[in-house]
Design an enzyme around this catalytic site. Sequence first.
Site, short mmCIF file in Angstrom:
data_model
loop_
_atom_site.label_atom_id
_atom_site.label_comp_id
_atom_site.label_asym_id
_atom_site.label_seq_id
_atom_site.Cartn_x
_atom_site.Cartn_y
_atom_site.Cartn_z
N CYS A 8 0.87 -1.18 0.00
CA CYS A 8 0.00 0.00 0.00
C CYS A 8 0.90 1.22 0.00
CB CYS A 8 -0.99 -0.02 1.16
SG CYS A 8 -0.22 -0.01 2.80
N ASN A 11 2.34 1.46 4.23
CA ASN A 11 2.63 0.21 4.94
C ASN A 11 2.32 0.31 6.43
OD1 ASN A 11 5.47 -2.03 5.53
ND2 ASN A 11 3.38 -2.56 5.04
N CYS A 13 -1.38 0.85 7.27
CA CYS A 13 -2.82 0.60 7.41
C CYS A 13 -3.25 -0.65 6.65
CB CYS A 13 -3.64 1.79 6.94
SG CYS A 13 -3.31 3.32 7.86
N ARG A 14 -3.32 -0.55 5.33
CA ARG A 14 -3.92 -1.64 4.54
C ARG A 14 -3.02 -2.87 4.40
NH1 ARG A 14 -5.04 2.09 -0.47
NH2 ARG A 14 -3.19 3.04 0.46
N SER A 15 -1.78 -2.68 3.94
CA SER A 15 -0.96 -3.87 3.68
C SER A 15 -0.56 -4.63 4.94
CB SER A 15 0.24 -3.55 2.77
OG SER A 15 1.10 -2.61 3.34
N ASP A 124 -7.82 3.83 0.63
CA ASP A 124 -6.95 4.36 1.67
C ASP A 124 -7.79 4.88 2.85
OD1 ASP A 124 -5.13 5.72 3.22
OD2 ASP A 124 -4.23 6.83 1.56
P1 4NP Z 1 -1.76 2.84 3.96
O1 4NP Z 1 -2.35 4.22 4.53
O2 4NP Z 1 -1.21 3.13 2.58
O3 4NP Z 1 -2.94 1.93 3.93
O4 4NP Z 1 -0.68 2.41 4.94
C1 4NP Z 1 -1.57 5.38 4.53
C2 4NP Z 1 -0.70 5.59 5.57
C3 4NP Z 1 0.08 6.74 5.61
C4 4NP Z 1 -0.04 7.66 4.60
C5 4NP Z 1 -0.91 7.44 3.55
C6 4NP Z 1 -1.67 6.29 3.51
N1 4NP Z 1 0.72 8.85 4.66
O5 4NP Z 1 0.54 9.70 3.79
O6 4NP Z 1 1.57 8.99 5.56
#
Ligand code: 4NP
Length: 155
Positions: A8, A11, A13-15, A124
């Site tokens: 994702c 790294n 939240c989703r992955s 996201d």
């Molecule tokens: P993820 O969510 O891609 O599911 O881990 C996010 C976590 C952090 C950020 C964006 C999306 N960020 O911009 O820091």
Amino acid sequence: MRSILFICLGNICRSPTAEGLMLNHVAAAGLSHLTRVDSAGIGGWHTGDPPDRRAIAAARKKGVDLTPLRARQVQKADFSNFDLIVGMDRQNVADLRRLAPAGSTARIGLCLEEAHGLAREVPDPYYEDEQAFDDVFDLCDRAVRAFVEKLRSKG
Ligand code: 4NP
């Protein structure tokens, strides 16, 4: 497919949710010794961090512990070290294709599409509410069950 890398953006939240679920389901199926599971981010801003506390909370409600996981950024070697690399959204997949070195062997695809043919993203949740994290968990759970079924059918 014997090794899978979930991707994702951050790294956190989703992955890692998908990784934690996959580790649990693979263990329950008795396939841990045959399977390698990991996750990484397109971006490296959160390298070394545990998953977002909201992702940890959503997973904990369903009995999945994400606290041992730590974020890392995707690396060139990943494109040869994993059979399958799945992005959570289409931007992740586009970024993966751009980052893939010449001659890399991993199959790259959209997570839900590779899992069960659903051409849909895992959105996201970072700027969303608790419900978004529950939805991410449920989407990842369905995908992971399908991946484990594919592993199981190979014997
Ligand atoms: P993820 O969510 O891609 O599911 O881990 C996010 C976590 C952090 C950020 C964006 C999306 N960020 O911009 O820091």
